[in-house]
Design a protein around this motif. Structure first.
Motif, PDB file in Angstrom:
ATOM      1  N   PRO A  14      -9.356 -27.523 -56.400  1.00 44.80           N
ATOM      2  CA  PRO A  14      -7.993 -27.404 -55.881  1.00 44.80           C
ATOM      3  C   PRO A  14      -7.360 -28.780 -55.687  1.00 44.80           C
ATOM      4  O   PRO A  14      -8.021 -29.718 -55.249  1.00 44.80           O
ATOM      5  CB  PRO A  14      -8.164 -26.700 -54.541  1.00 44.80           C
ATOM      6  CG  PRO A  14      -9.597 -26.370 -54.395  1.00 44.80           C
ATOM      7  CD  PRO A  14     -10.348 -26.980 -55.519  1.00 44.80           C
ATOM      8  N   VAL A  16      -4.806 -29.378 -53.661  1.00 44.45           N
ATOM      9  CA  VAL A  16      -4.290 -29.527 -52.303  1.00 44.45           C
ATOM     10  C   VAL A  16      -5.417 -29.982 -51.384  1.00 44.45           C
ATOM     11  O   VAL A  16      -6.494 -29.404 -51.367  1.00 44.45           O
ATOM     12  CB  VAL A  16      -3.692 -28.198 -51.797  1.00 44.45           C
ATOM     13  CG1 VAL A  16      -3.195 -28.330 -50.379  1.00 44.45           C
ATOM     14  CG2 VAL A  16      -2.576 -27.744 -52.727  1.00 44.45           C
ATOM     15  N   VAL A  21      -3.785 -27.774 -46.087  1.00 46.78           N
ATOM     16  CA  VAL A  21      -3.943 -26.324 -45.956  1.00 46.78           C
ATOM     17  C   VAL A  21      -3.986 -25.915 -44.489  1.00 46.78           C
ATOM     18  O   VAL A  21      -3.465 -24.869 -44.109  1.00 46.78           O
ATOM     19  CB  VAL A  21      -5.217 -25.854 -46.690  1.00 46.78           C
ATOM     20  CG1 VAL A  21      -5.465 -24.369 -46.487  1.00 46.78           C
ATOM     21  CG2 VAL A  21      -5.132 -26.175 -48.181  1.00 46.78           C
ATOM     22  N   THR A  55      -0.187 -15.388 -48.086  1.00 48.83           N
ATOM     23  CA  THR A  55      -0.080 -16.310 -49.213  1.00 48.83           C
ATOM     24  C   THR A  55      -1.350 -17.122 -49.398  1.00 48.83           C
ATOM     25  O   THR A  55      -2.119 -17.349 -48.457  1.00 48.83           O
ATOM     26  CB  THR A  55       1.095 -17.283 -49.017  1.00 48.83           C
ATOM     27  OG1 THR A  55       0.907 -17.977 -47.783  1.00 48.83           O
ATOM     28  CG2 THR A  55       2.421 -16.554 -48.985  1.00 48.83           C
ATOM     29  N   PHE A  56      -1.559 -17.522 -50.606  1.00 56.88           N
ATOM     30  CA  PHE A  56      -2.587 -18.462 -51.025  1.00 56.88           C
ATOM     31  C   PHE A  56      -3.956 -18.191 -50.423  1.00 56.88           C
ATOM     32  O   PHE A  56      -4.487 -17.092 -50.582  1.00 56.88           O
ATOM     33  CB  PHE A  56      -2.124 -19.899 -50.766  1.00 56.88           C
ATOM     34  CG  PHE A  56      -0.785 -20.208 -51.353  1.00 56.88           C
ATOM     35  CD1 PHE A  56      -0.605 -20.239 -52.723  1.00 56.88           C
ATOM     36  CD2 PHE A  56       0.316 -20.432 -50.542  1.00 56.88           C
ATOM     37  CE1 PHE A  56       0.635 -20.500 -53.292  1.00 56.88           C
ATOM     38  CE2 PHE A  56       1.562 -20.705 -51.086  1.00 56.88           C
ATOM     39  CZ  PHE A  56       1.728 -20.745 -52.463  1.00 56.88           C
ATOM     40  N   GLU A  57      -4.515 -19.188 -49.746  1.00 52.70           N
ATOM     41  CA  GLU A  57      -5.879 -19.083 -49.231  1.00 52.70           C
ATOM     42  C   GLU A  57      -6.037 -17.947 -48.221  1.00 52.70           C
ATOM     43  O   GLU A  57      -7.078 -17.290 -48.183  1.00 52.70           O
ATOM     44  CB  GLU A  57      -6.323 -20.405 -48.592  1.00 52.70           C
ATOM     45  CG  GLU A  57      -6.464 -21.557 -49.545  1.00 52.70           C
ATOM     46  CD  GLU A  57      -5.162 -22.296 -49.822  1.00 52.70           C
ATOM     47  OE1 GLU A  57      -5.182 -23.217 -50.666  1.00 52.70           O
ATOM     48  OE2 GLU A  57      -4.119 -21.950 -49.213  1.00 52.70           O
ATOM     49  N   ARG A  58      -5.027 -17.710 -47.426  1.00 50.96           N
ATOM     50  CA  ARG A  58      -5.106 -16.620 -46.436  1.00 50.96           C
ATOM     51  C   ARG A  58      -5.277 -15.269 -47.131  1.00 50.96           C
ATOM     52  O   ARG A  58      -6.087 -14.446 -46.733  1.00 50.96           O
ATOM     53  CB  ARG A  58      -3.874 -16.633 -45.534  1.00 50.96           C
ATOM     54  CG  ARG A  58      -3.879 -17.783 -44.544  1.00 50.96           C
ATOM     55  CD  ARG A  58      -2.535 -17.926 -43.837  1.00 50.96           C
ATOM     56  NE  ARG A  58      -2.554 -19.001 -42.870  1.00 50.96           N
ATOM     57  CZ  ARG A  58      -2.415 -20.295 -43.160  1.00 50.96           C
ATOM     58  NH1 ARG A  58      -2.257 -20.684 -44.407  1.00 50.96           N
ATOM     59  NH2 ARG A  58      -2.443 -21.207 -42.211  1.00 50.96           N
ATOM     60  N   ARG A  59      -4.501 -15.048 -48.166  1.00 54.14           N
ATOM     61  CA  ARG A  59      -4.608 -13.808 -48.936  1.00 54.14           C
ATOM     62  C   ARG A  59      -5.995 -13.695 -49.570  1.00 54.14           C
ATOM     63  O   ARG A  59      -6.622 -12.630 -49.513  1.00 54.14           O
ATOM     64  CB  ARG A  59      -3.533 -13.766 -50.026  1.00 54.14           C
ATOM     65  CG  ARG A  59      -3.597 -12.509 -50.899  1.00 54.14           C
ATOM     66  CD  ARG A  59      -2.701 -12.597 -52.130  1.00 54.14           C
ATOM     67  NE  ARG A  59      -3.115 -13.709 -52.965  1.00 54.14           N
ATOM     68  CZ  ARG A  59      -2.315 -14.721 -53.328  1.00 54.14           C
ATOM     69  NH1 ARG A  59      -1.065 -14.756 -52.951  1.00 54.14           N
ATOM     70  NH2 ARG A  59      -2.775 -15.694 -54.085  1.00 54.14           N
ATOM     71  N   ASP A  60      -6.487 -14.785 -50.133  1.00 52.37           N
ATOM     72  CA  ASP A  60      -7.801 -14.770 -50.777  1.00 52.37           C
ATOM     73  C   ASP A  60      -8.912 -14.471 -49.779  1.00 52.37           C
ATOM     74  O   ASP A  60      -9.844 -13.722 -50.082  1.00 52.37           O
ATOM     75  CB  ASP A  60      -8.071 -16.111 -51.466  1.00 52.37           C
ATOM     76  CG  ASP A  60      -7.122 -16.381 -52.623  1.00 52.37           C
ATOM     77  OD1 ASP A  60      -6.480 -15.425 -53.127  1.00 52.37           O
ATOM     78  OD2 ASP A  60      -7.012 -17.555 -53.020  1.00 52.37           O
ATOM     79  N   LEU A  78     -14.715 -18.808 -52.669  1.00 48.10           N
ATOM     80  CA  LEU A  78     -13.334 -19.234 -52.902  1.00 48.10           C
ATOM     81  C   LEU A  78     -13.219 -20.717 -53.227  1.00 48.10           C
ATOM     82  O   LEU A  78     -12.108 -21.211 -53.463  1.00 48.10           O
ATOM     83  CB  LEU A  78     -12.466 -18.890 -51.681  1.00 48.10           C
ATOM     84  CG  LEU A  78     -12.387 -17.402 -51.349  1.00 48.10           C
ATOM     85  CD1 LEU A  78     -11.513 -17.189 -50.123  1.00 48.10           C
ATOM     86  CD2 LEU A  78     -11.869 -16.598 -52.541  1.00 48.10           C
ATOM     87  N   LEU A  80     -13.568 -23.271 -51.255  1.00 46.95           N
ATOM     88  CA  LEU A  80     -12.796 -23.943 -50.219  1.00 46.95           C
ATOM     89  C   LEU A  80     -13.736 -24.712 -49.303  1.00 46.95           C
ATOM     90  O   LEU A  80     -14.906 -24.348 -49.151  1.00 46.95           O
ATOM     91  CB  LEU A  80     -12.026 -22.923 -49.369  1.00 46.95           C
ATOM     92  CG  LEU A  80     -10.915 -22.150 -50.050  1.00 46.95           C
ATOM     93  CD1 LEU A  80     -10.425 -21.021 -49.152  1.00 46.95           C
ATOM     94  CD2 LEU A  80      -9.778 -23.084 -50.412  1.00 46.95           C
TER      95      LEU A  80
END
Length: 135
Positions: A14, A16, A21, A55-60, A78, A80
């Motif tokens: 990633p 970012v 984040v 959105t993004f990481e929260r959704r994943d 993920l 992360l």
């Protein structure tokens, strides 16, 4: 000849940075120690209903936690940073999207429990179907 960038089986990291984040927040953030990496997380009904709005990481994270996962498993699946997962999991818990179950630290240090885990691992057959060596 330039290397084929599409051939990377792992994928790109990633772009970012973790502090972006989490808006600079860190796991624990003065409210106590960070959640242990073996902390179990599972999506709530509210989390499933809100999935399309996250959105993004929260959704994943909410999506991958439809089955109980440890924080370490989430981070690995993920790709992360563990502390990002810790911070976002706490945010999602506070929003009612995740249920978080912190393990009892006394149990994790109980020698009898550790012995049962070791014995259980020894009973798992290896790739040839033979039981593992008990030494």
């Amino acid at each position: 000849m330039s290397p084929d960038l599409g051939a990377d089986p792992v994928g790109r990291a990633p772009a970012v940075r973790p502090f972006l984040v989490t808006a600079g927040r860190v796991a624990g953030g003065g409210t106590g120690p960070p959640a242990p990496l073996e902390t179990q997380v599972v999506t709530t009904v509210a989390g499933v209903e809100a999935l399309a709005t996250l959105t993004f990481e929260r959704r994943d994270i909410v999506a991958v936690c439809r089955q109980p996962q440890s924080l370490a498993e989430i981070a690995a699946k993920l790709r992360l940073h563990l502390n990002v997962v810790r911070v976002l999991a706490e945010d999602l818990r506070a929003g009612g999207h995740l249920s978080v179950h912190v393990p009892n630290t006394d149990t994790a240090q109980d020698v009898a429990v550790l012995r049962r885990v070791i014995d259980g691992l020894r009973t798992i057959p290896d790739s040839r179907g033979a039981l593992r060596d008990t030494d």
